[in-house]
Scaffold this active site. Sequence first.
Site, PDB file in Angstrom:
ATOM      1  N   ASN A 160       0.808  -1.233   0.000  1.00  0.00           N
ATOM      2  CA  ASN A 160       0.000   0.000   0.000  1.00  0.00           C
ATOM      3  C   ASN A 160       0.836   1.275   0.000  1.00  0.00           C
ATOM      4  O   ASN A 160       0.421   2.281  -0.583  1.00  0.00           O
ATOM      5  CB  ASN A 160      -0.998  -0.010   1.160  1.00  0.00           C
ATOM      6  N   GLY A 236       2.844  -5.665   7.320  1.00  0.00           N
ATOM      7  CA  GLY A 236       1.907  -6.384   6.468  1.00  0.00           C
ATOM      8  C   GLY A 236       0.735  -6.887   7.267  1.00  0.00           C
ATOM      9  O   GLY A 236       0.396  -6.349   8.327  1.00  0.00           O
ATOM     10  N   GLY A 237       0.110  -7.929   6.761  1.00  0.00           N
ATOM     11  CA  GLY A 237      -1.109  -8.443   7.371  1.00  0.00           C
ATOM     12  C   GLY A 237      -0.832  -9.240   8.645  1.00  0.00           C
ATOM     13  O   GLY A 237       0.250  -9.801   8.833  1.00  0.00           O
ATOM     14  N   GLY A 241       2.099 -11.879   9.631  1.00  0.00           N
ATOM     15  CA  GLY A 241       2.954 -11.509  10.756  1.00  0.00           C
ATOM     16  C   GLY A 241       3.025 -12.617  11.790  1.00  0.00           C
ATOM     17  O   GLY A 241       4.108 -12.956  12.290  1.00  0.00           O
ATOM     18  N   GLU A 256       4.585  -4.451  12.200  1.00  0.00           N
ATOM     19  CA  GLU A 256       3.648  -3.357  11.946  1.00  0.00           C
ATOM     20  C   GLU A 256       2.481  -3.966  11.187  1.00  0.00           C
ATOM     21  O   GLU A 256       2.592  -4.252   9.991  1.00  0.00           O
ATOM     22  CB  GLU A 256       4.330  -2.271  11.103  1.00  0.00           C
ATOM     23  N   CYS A 290      -3.447   0.990   6.801  1.00  0.00           N
ATOM     24  CA  CYS A 290      -3.607   0.486   8.167  1.00  0.00           C
ATOM     25  C   CYS A 290      -4.301   1.506   9.070  1.00  0.00           C
ATOM     26  O   CYS A 290      -4.810   1.151  10.119  1.00  0.00           O
ATOM     27  CB  CYS A 290      -2.252   0.079   8.738  1.00  0.00           C
TER      28      CYS A 290
HETATM   29  P1  NAP Z   1       0.721  -9.374   3.351  1.00  0.00           P
HETATM   30  O1  NAP Z   1      -0.086 -10.145   2.385  1.00  0.00           O
HETATM   31  O2  NAP Z   1       0.838  -9.874   4.734  1.00  0.00           O
HETATM   32  O3  NAP Z   1       2.159  -9.216   2.676  1.00  0.00           O
HETATM   33  C1  NAP Z   1       3.167  -8.447   3.262  1.00  0.00           C
HETATM   34  C2  NAP Z   1       4.512  -8.996   2.868  1.00  0.00           C
HETATM   35  O4  NAP Z   1       4.699 -10.273   3.463  1.00  0.00           O
HETATM   36  C3  NAP Z   1       4.681  -9.183   1.363  1.00  0.00           C
HETATM   37  O5  NAP Z   1       5.965  -8.764   0.980  1.00  0.00           O
HETATM   38  C4  NAP Z   1       4.528 -10.686   1.215  1.00  0.00           C
HETATM   39  O6  NAP Z   1       5.167 -11.216   0.085  1.00  0.00           O
HETATM   40  C5  NAP Z   1       5.205 -11.154   2.477  1.00  0.00           C
HETATM   41  N1  NAP Z   1       4.898 -12.550   2.817  1.00  0.00           N
HETATM   42  C6  NAP Z   1       3.767 -13.244   2.567  1.00  0.00           C
HETATM   43  N2  NAP Z   1       3.877 -14.505   3.041  1.00  0.00           N
HETATM   44  C7  NAP Z   1       5.106 -14.601   3.599  1.00  0.00           C
HETATM   45  C8  NAP Z   1       5.816 -15.646   4.254  1.00  0.00           C
HETATM   46  N3  NAP Z   1       5.281 -16.852   4.436  1.00  0.00           N
HETATM   47  N4  NAP Z   1       7.069 -15.384   4.686  1.00  0.00           N
HETATM   48  C9  NAP Z   1       7.619 -14.171   4.518  1.00  0.00           C
HETATM   49  N5  NAP Z   1       7.004 -13.138   3.894  1.00  0.00           N
HETATM   50  C10 NAP Z   1       5.755 -13.363   3.450  1.00  0.00           C
HETATM   51  O7  NAP Z   1       0.185  -7.900   3.515  1.00  0.00           O
HETATM   52  P2  NAP Z   1      -0.268  -6.853   2.400  1.00  0.00           P
HETATM   53  O8  NAP Z   1      -1.526  -7.330   1.777  1.00  0.00           O
HETATM   54  O9  NAP Z   1       0.873  -6.480   1.539  1.00  0.00           O
HETATM   55  O10 NAP Z   1      -0.551  -5.602   3.334  1.00  0.00           O
HETATM   56  C11 NAP Z   1      -1.759  -5.421   3.974  1.00  0.00           C
HETATM   57  C12 NAP Z   1      -1.597  -5.407   5.470  1.00  0.00           C
HETATM   58  O11 NAP Z   1      -0.506  -4.607   5.883  1.00  0.00           O
HETATM   59  C13 NAP Z   1      -2.821  -4.804   6.125  1.00  0.00           C
HETATM   60  O12 NAP Z   1      -3.210  -5.594   7.207  1.00  0.00           O
HETATM   61  C14 NAP Z   1      -2.323  -3.448   6.587  1.00  0.00           C
HETATM   62  O13 NAP Z   1      -3.056  -2.906   7.669  1.00  0.00           O
HETATM   63  C15 NAP Z   1      -0.918  -3.763   6.951  1.00  0.00           C
HETATM   64  N6  NAP Z   1      -0.094  -2.555   7.003  1.00  0.00           N
HETATM   65  C16 NAP Z   1       0.371  -2.159   8.213  1.00  0.00           C
HETATM   66  C17 NAP Z   1       1.117  -0.992   8.310  1.00  0.00           C
HETATM   67  C18 NAP Z   1       1.672  -0.528   9.622  1.00  0.00           C
HETATM   68  O14 NAP Z   1       2.609   0.258   9.598  1.00  0.00           O
HETATM   69  N7  NAP Z   1       1.128  -0.961  10.752  1.00  0.00           N
HETATM   70  C19 NAP Z   1       1.380  -0.265   7.156  1.00  0.00           C
HETATM   71  C20 NAP Z   1       0.887  -0.714   5.944  1.00  0.00           C
HETATM   72  C21 NAP Z   1       0.149  -1.867   5.870  1.00  0.00           C
HETATM   73  P3  NAP Z   1       4.337 -11.482  -1.277  1.00  0.00           P
HETATM   74  O15 NAP Z   1       3.899 -10.152  -1.734  1.00  0.00           O
HETATM   75  O16 NAP Z   1       5.325 -12.117  -2.167  1.00  0.00           O
HETATM   76  O17 NAP Z   1       3.205 -12.378  -0.922  1.00  0.00           O
END
Ligand code: NAP
Length: 480
Positions: A160, A236-237, A241, A256, A290
């Site tokens: 995002n 990330g999600g 996490g 985060e 987020c």
């Molecule tokens: P995501 O699907 O969890 O992916 C985040 C990252 O994790 C991607 O680079 C993904 O790689 C990687 N990943 C996935 N499976 C993994 C594994 N088994 N081992 C290691 N890495 C892995 O999250 P998203 O859809 O990109 O982001 C949405 C979430 O992020 C929302 O919940 C949002 O609230 C949160 N977020 C939080 C903040 C904060 O600062 N608190 C800021 C922004 C977003 P791939 O892309 O290759 O799958």
Amino acid sequence: MINMTTTEIMDRKMLLNGEWVSRNEYMEIRDPQDGKLVGTVPLANLDDVEIALEAAVHGSERARSMPIHQRISILRKAAEELENRVEAFARVIALEGIKTIREARKEVVRCVETLRISSEEARRIKGETIPFDQFPGSENKVGYYLREPVGIILAITPFNDPLNLVAHKIGPAIAGGNAIILKPHEETPLCALMLAEVLMNAGLPEGVLQVITGIGSEIGEKLVTDPRVRMVSFTGGRLTGERIIKMAGLKKVSMELGSNAPTIIMNDADLDLAVPSCVSGAFWAAGQNCLHVQRLLVHSDIYDLFKERFITLSSSYQVGDKLDENTDMGPLINEEAAKRVEKSVDEALTNGANLLMGGIRNGNFYAPTLLENGHNTRLSYEEIYGPVTIIESFTNFEDAINRANSVDYGLQAAIFTRNLETAFKGMADLNVGAVMINESTDYRIDAMPFGGTKGSGLGREGVSFTLMEMTEPKVACFNI
Ligand code: NAP
């Protein structure tokens, strides 16, 4: 210098061991709004992970031996180059991701700021003397502690904010003298690779930064579990996490994660301030944020008025082509995400919620949506990650705070009020990482501590706070 038009395809290499490398297998990066090919990046495999880890061991030695003035100079130069190329970066963010061009420009400007703060914080990595003689028998001891780099940091980032959230990890990591392996989101790796190029041009030594482009579920486990990695910095999600934290083993982790952010509107609120702020926070980045204003808790005295003004303003939102200067909101990241949002809204409607606005999916786009009576639905306690907000009324402030706190997330909360007592009470009682007063939950500057309670994560980002996480104290004790 990249000066892309919409028809150019960016075929980019990944950065391993100081070299830009391609692979026979690659991933296509497609514009989420129409599926057009934007670029390609190599599809890294487990051998590439090993190359990155091995190179990071040497990179870590180079990083820790970089004098502070060199770290400052690299980060400063990178910030300057980025500042000169705001438009080129913004176009790539808008093409590969979900942001409109106006949203993307703001992200690049924030990224310049993140790099600049990182360069400034590098000179503030300090320790202090330790009064050893406070303990009997230690009268002859003198010494101090300083802060040393953690070593190799694995940074995993979401789609995002594909540039600035990368900088929030790379900037402090370099400032602290660490090596970093970055795994950007598979759908938005292009601007992260461009940022890496800027840092290399600014003089970053080989192996200090590596960017591996691949699929998290395929290469993530080897990266996360490898003992050479001393810290995993993840944004990330929540489910990802939690998976990572279980795999990580004995290393530092910072998490985060997401939220389900509540904004409380009191009956003394300035609605000229509250309405535009809440509309922007609800539909910024099509709700893929987020800090997304997901729950509006509005005092019953002004409920109808607030609702009407919220709907009027949101109805003027232009949804469509991200590169059009007039567009206010773009698409969801992919069809699966758009269908997930559609399903959550349909489920809420089946369970008694009323649709006040929106509720329509068109391909990967989902219309700005407002629901009421959604308090018994998943939307009221889970993260939607789309342009959907639920609104409900309250009469008692305590009740509003209890409802705000009732979810298993706690990133940020907000209150609109003119009453100081109300503001301080909210500040004290809301169980979150930050409370915004007279601003929606969707507010952050890059220098402030940022992170949440409960399911929203562990640790804090915000450059100086990340720098503390990415360095550790080392004691020197002299027996004189
Ligand atoms: P995501 O699907 O969890 O992916 C985040 C990252 O994790 C991607 O680079 C993904 O790689 C990687 N990943 C996935 N499976 C993994 C594994 N088994 N081992 C290691 N890495 C892995 O999250 P998203 O859809 O990109 O982001 C949405 C979430 O992020 C929302 O919940 C949002 O609230 C949160 N977020 C939080 C903040 C904060 O600062 N608190 C800021 C922004 C977003 P791939 O892309 O290759 O799958």
